[in-house]
Design an enzyme around this catalytic site. Sequence first.
Site, PDB file in Angstrom:
ATOM      1  N   SER A   1     -54.356   8.654  -4.753  1.00 35.29           N
ATOM      2  CA  SER A   1     -55.629   8.643  -5.472  1.00 35.29           C
ATOM      3  C   SER A   1     -56.800   8.795  -4.506  1.00 35.29           C
ATOM      4  O   SER A   1     -56.655   8.610  -3.289  1.00 35.29           O
ATOM      5  CB  SER A   1     -55.775   7.334  -6.247  1.00 35.29           C
ATOM      6  OG  SER A   1     -56.064   6.285  -5.353  1.00 35.29           O
TER       7      SER A   1
ATOM      8  N   TRP B   1     -57.436   6.407   0.175  1.00 37.17           N
ATOM      9  CA  TRP B   1     -57.859   6.614   1.576  1.00 37.17           C
ATOM     10  C   TRP B   1     -58.257   5.302   2.240  1.00 37.17           C
ATOM     11  O   TRP B   1     -58.269   5.202   3.471  1.00 37.17           O
ATOM     12  CB  TRP B   1     -59.070   7.565   1.642  1.00 37.17           C
ATOM     13  CG  TRP B   1     -58.785   8.948   1.161  1.00 37.17           C
ATOM     14  CD1 TRP B   1     -59.228   9.512   0.001  1.00 37.17           C
ATOM     15  CD2 TRP B   1     -58.006   9.964   1.824  1.00 37.17           C
ATOM     16  NE1 TRP B   1     -58.768  10.801  -0.102  1.00 37.17           N
ATOM     17  CE2 TRP B   1     -58.019  11.111   0.997  1.00 37.17           C
ATOM     18  CE3 TRP B   1     -57.292  10.017   3.026  1.00 37.17           C
ATOM     19  CZ2 TRP B   1     -57.356  12.295   1.329  1.00 37.17           C
ATOM     20  CZ3 TRP B   1     -56.633  11.190   3.354  1.00 37.17           C
ATOM     21  CH2 TRP B   1     -56.667  12.305   2.516  1.00 37.17           C
TER      22      TRP B   1
ATOM     23  N   ASP C   1     -46.115   2.728  -9.500  1.00 33.45           N
ATOM     24  CA  ASP C   1     -46.632   1.532  -8.831  1.00 33.45           C
ATOM     25  C   ASP C   1     -45.491   0.584  -8.442  1.00 33.45           C
ATOM     26  O   ASP C   1     -44.449   0.548  -9.098  1.00 33.45           O
ATOM     27  CB  ASP C   1     -47.607   0.820  -9.779  1.00 33.45           C
ATOM     28  CG  ASP C   1     -48.536  -0.122  -9.038  1.00 33.45           C
ATOM     29  OD1 ASP C   1     -48.496  -0.158  -7.792  1.00 33.45           O
ATOM     30  OD2 ASP C   1     -49.305  -0.831  -9.713  1.00 33.45           O
ATOM     31  N   GLY C   2     -45.733  -0.201  -7.382  1.00 29.89           N
ATOM     32  CA  GLY C   2     -44.784  -1.250  -6.994  1.00 29.89           C
ATOM     33  C   GLY C   2     -43.970  -0.932  -5.749  1.00 29.89           C
ATOM     34  O   GLY C   2     -43.070  -1.697  -5.391  1.00 29.89           O
TER      35      GLY C   2
ATOM     36  N   ARG D   1     -56.650   2.577   2.278  1.00 29.98           N
ATOM     37  CA  ARG D   1     -55.486   1.805   2.764  1.00 29.98           C
ATOM     38  C   ARG D   1     -55.404   1.926   4.285  1.00 29.98           C
ATOM     39  O   ARG D   1     -56.016   2.818   4.875  1.00 29.98           O
ATOM     40  CB  ARG D   1     -54.207   2.339   2.121  1.00 29.98           C
ATOM     41  CG  ARG D   1     -54.199   2.080   0.632  1.00 29.98           C
ATOM     42  CD  ARG D   1     -52.844   2.271   0.033  1.00 29.98           C
ATOM     43  NE  ARG D   1     -52.892   1.891  -1.377  1.00 29.98           N
ATOM     44  CZ  ARG D   1     -51.837   1.537  -2.092  1.00 29.98           C
ATOM     45  NH1 ARG D   1     -50.642   1.495  -1.551  1.00 29.98           N
ATOM     46  NH2 ARG D   1     -51.961   1.203  -3.353  1.00 29.98           N
TER      47      ARG D   1
ATOM     48  N   GLY E   1     -44.936  -1.101  -2.633  1.00 30.67           N
ATOM     49  CA  GLY E   1     -45.199  -2.125  -1.616  1.00 30.67           C
ATOM     50  C   GLY E   1     -44.415  -3.402  -1.909  1.00 30.67           C
ATOM     51  O   GLY E   1     -43.780  -3.991  -1.022  1.00 30.67           O
TER      52      GLY E   1
ATOM     53  N   GLU F   1     -58.949   6.754  -4.170  1.00 32.59           N
ATOM     54  CA  GLU F   1     -59.189   5.410  -3.606  1.00 32.59           C
ATOM     55  C   GLU F   1     -58.167   5.054  -2.525  1.00 32.59           C
ATOM     56  O   GLU F   1     -58.382   4.141  -1.719  1.00 32.59           O
ATOM     57  CB  GLU F   1     -59.116   4.339  -4.715  1.00 32.59           C
ATOM     58  CG  GLU F   1     -60.291   4.339  -5.686  1.00 32.59           C
ATOM     59  CD  GLU F   1     -60.288   5.520  -6.654  1.00 32.59           C
ATOM     60  OE1 GLU F   1     -59.191   5.958  -7.079  1.00 32.59           O
ATOM     61  OE2 GLU F   1     -61.378   6.035  -6.958  1.00 32.59           O
TER      62      GLU F   1
ATOM     63  N   HIS G   1     -42.576   3.368  -0.052  1.00 35.23           N
ATOM     64  CA  HIS G   1     -43.034   4.708  -0.450  1.00 35.23           C
ATOM     65  C   HIS G   1     -41.908   5.725  -0.271  1.00 35.23           C
ATOM     66  O   HIS G   1     -41.748   6.640  -1.078  1.00 35.23           O
ATOM     67  CB  HIS G   1     -44.255   5.123   0.374  1.00 35.23           C
ATOM     68  CG  HIS G   1     -45.460   4.257   0.122  1.00 35.23           C
ATOM     69  ND1 HIS G   1     -45.852   3.907  -1.147  1.00 35.23           N
ATOM     70  CD2 HIS G   1     -46.346   3.672   0.966  1.00 35.23           C
ATOM     71  CE1 HIS G   1     -46.934   3.138  -1.071  1.00 35.23           C
ATOM     72  NE2 HIS G   1     -47.242   2.978   0.197  1.00 35.23           N
TER      73      HIS G   1
ATOM     74  N   LEU H   1     -38.900  22.574 -15.669  1.00 34.46           N
ATOM     75  CA  LEU H   1     -39.892  21.491 -15.726  1.00 34.46           C
ATOM     76  C   LEU H   1     -41.212  21.925 -15.090  1.00 34.46           C
ATOM     77  O   LEU H   1     -41.230  22.561 -14.035  1.00 34.46           O
ATOM     78  CB  LEU H   1     -39.352  20.270 -14.965  1.00 34.46           C
ATOM     79  CG  LEU H   1     -40.279  19.045 -14.978  1.00 34.46           C
ATOM     80  CD1 LEU H   1     -40.231  18.359 -16.345  1.00 34.46           C
ATOM     81  CD2 LEU H   1     -39.893  18.040 -13.890  1.00 34.46           C
TER      82      LEU H   1
ATOM     83  N   ARG I   1     -44.240  -1.630   4.072  1.00 32.93           N
ATOM     84  CA  ARG I   1     -44.645  -0.963   2.816  1.00 32.93           C
ATOM     85  C   ARG I   1     -44.216   0.499   2.797  1.00 32.93           C
ATOM     86  O   ARG I   1     -43.875   1.048   1.761  1.00 32.93           O
ATOM     87  CB  ARG I   1     -46.173  -1.023   2.670  1.00 32.93           C
ATOM     88  CG  ARG I   1     -46.730  -2.406   2.475  1.00 32.93           C
ATOM     89  CD  ARG I   1     -48.252  -2.368   2.449  1.00 32.93           C
ATOM     90  NE  ARG I   1     -48.751  -1.462   1.424  1.00 32.93           N
ATOM     91  CZ  ARG I   1     -48.793  -1.751   0.123  1.00 32.93           C
ATOM     92  NH1 ARG I   1     -48.380  -2.929  -0.291  1.00 32.93           N
ATOM     93  NH2 ARG I   1     -49.252  -0.887  -0.747  1.00 32.93           N
TER      94      ARG I   1
HETATM   95  C1  FPP Z   1     -48.336   2.603  -5.498  1.00 36.72           C
HETATM   96  O1  FPP Z   1     -47.543   1.546  -5.009  1.00 36.72           O
HETATM   97  C2  FPP Z   1     -47.833   3.869  -5.002  1.00 36.72           C
HETATM   98  C3  FPP Z   1     -48.548   4.750  -4.242  1.00 36.72           C
HETATM   99  C4  FPP Z   1     -49.943   4.519  -3.839  1.00 36.72           C
HETATM  100  C5  FPP Z   1     -47.935   5.972  -3.726  1.00 36.72           C
HETATM  101  C6  FPP Z   1     -47.017   6.722  -4.628  1.00 36.72           C
HETATM  102  C7  FPP Z   1     -46.339   7.710  -3.790  1.00 36.72           C
HETATM  103  C8  FPP Z   1     -45.015   7.952  -3.764  1.00 36.72           C
HETATM  104  C9  FPP Z   1     -44.016   7.362  -4.673  1.00 36.72           C
HETATM  105  C10 FPP Z   1     -44.553   8.850  -2.684  1.00 36.72           C
HETATM  106  C11 FPP Z   1     -44.033  10.136  -2.954  1.00 36.72           C
HETATM  107  C12 FPP Z   1     -44.621  10.993  -3.997  1.00 36.72           C
HETATM  108  C13 FPP Z   1     -44.155  12.238  -4.194  1.00 36.72           C
HETATM  109  C14 FPP Z   1     -44.701  13.098  -5.281  1.00 36.72           C
HETATM  110  C15 FPP Z   1     -43.096  12.786  -3.338  1.00 36.72           C
HETATM  111  P1  FPP Z   1     -48.217   0.378  -4.153  1.00 36.72           P
HETATM  112  O2  FPP Z   1     -48.096   0.731  -2.722  1.00 36.72           O
HETATM  113  O3  FPP Z   1     -49.634   0.165  -4.605  1.00 36.72           O
HETATM  114  O4  FPP Z   1     -47.309  -0.823  -4.506  1.00 36.72           O
HETATM  115  P2  FPP Z   1     -47.740  -2.366  -4.584  1.00 36.72           P
HETATM  116  O5  FPP Z   1     -48.714  -2.481  -5.722  1.00 36.72           O
HETATM  117  O6  FPP Z   1     -46.443  -3.047  -4.855  1.00 36.72           O
HETATM  118  O7  FPP Z   1     -48.321  -2.726  -3.250  1.00 36.72           O
END
Ligand code: FPP
Length: 240
Positions: free
Chosen positions: A64, A68, A19-20, A70, A22, A66, A36, A130, A32
């Site tokens: 997730s 979709w 998380d984080g 976004r 964005g 959920e 990612h 792994l 954002r």
């Molecule tokens: C949450 O941060 C993160 C996600 C919804 C996406 C996680 C995906 C990746 C790190 C991309 C790549 C993954 C792989 C396996 C290659 P957020 O956007 O909700 O952040 P925020 O809470 O700061 O807005």
Amino acid sequence: MAEELSNKAVPKHIAIIMDGNGRWAKKRGLPRTAGHKAGGKTVEKICEEAYRAGVEYVTLYAFSTENWSRPKEEVDMLMDLLRNYLSDSLNNAKKNNMRVRVIGDRSKLDPDIIKKIEETEEASKDYTGLRLQIAINYGGKDEITRAMKKIAEEVREGKIDPADIDQDVIEAHLDTAGLPAPDLLIRTSGEQRLSNFLLWQTAYSEFYFPDTLWPDFSKKDLLEAIDYYNTRDRRYGGVR
Ligand code: FPP
């Protein structure tokens, strides 16, 4: 194994809510999607460091059920990131001897992504390094619902007697069948929610919530998470 870990219990299985992304991008005045992208780079680094530290299984919440909802541009970009990651992972898995498995309802993904997932799982299935699980279109409630449907179908076909349904039967029908439960769940960025991730599997996991935003999550943060795990008294059987 890293020197600093020599006397420590290393969690066998770490689950991560990344998380984080964005907020990381916003702090830098970037879109954002840049967060990612940076988060994707962290994935590679942390998988390598985790394995070096002695972790055997890593499960990542990439998209997730959920997510979709976004904005379409963000969903498309996340799908492209996963597409690229899966394409690269054929090489990466070989290089790092990593066995990749995707959990979640893949039937709703684009056909080319489904194909890449199948190719990666097949090509890496005998690798012994792994074990990486990537959760895509994953939701814990959805996973349990799909497991219940599979069990109901097998009851209807006479393959399972309802009296024999126990926790082992349910576990064997989850996407994570055959994997040990996570010992440690990490959610970055200071949020302290499970957000529908591995609801069944985290029943006895330790939870760790660092403030670090996922793109900034480093080897040092990973080792701190393992330190935290070592401060916990892992007793089984009682109220925990
Ligand atoms: C949450 O941060 C993160 C996600 C919804 C996406 C996680 C995906 C990746 C790190 C991309 C790549 C993954 C792989 C396996 C290659 P957020 O956007 O909700 O952040 P925020 O809470 O700061 O807005």
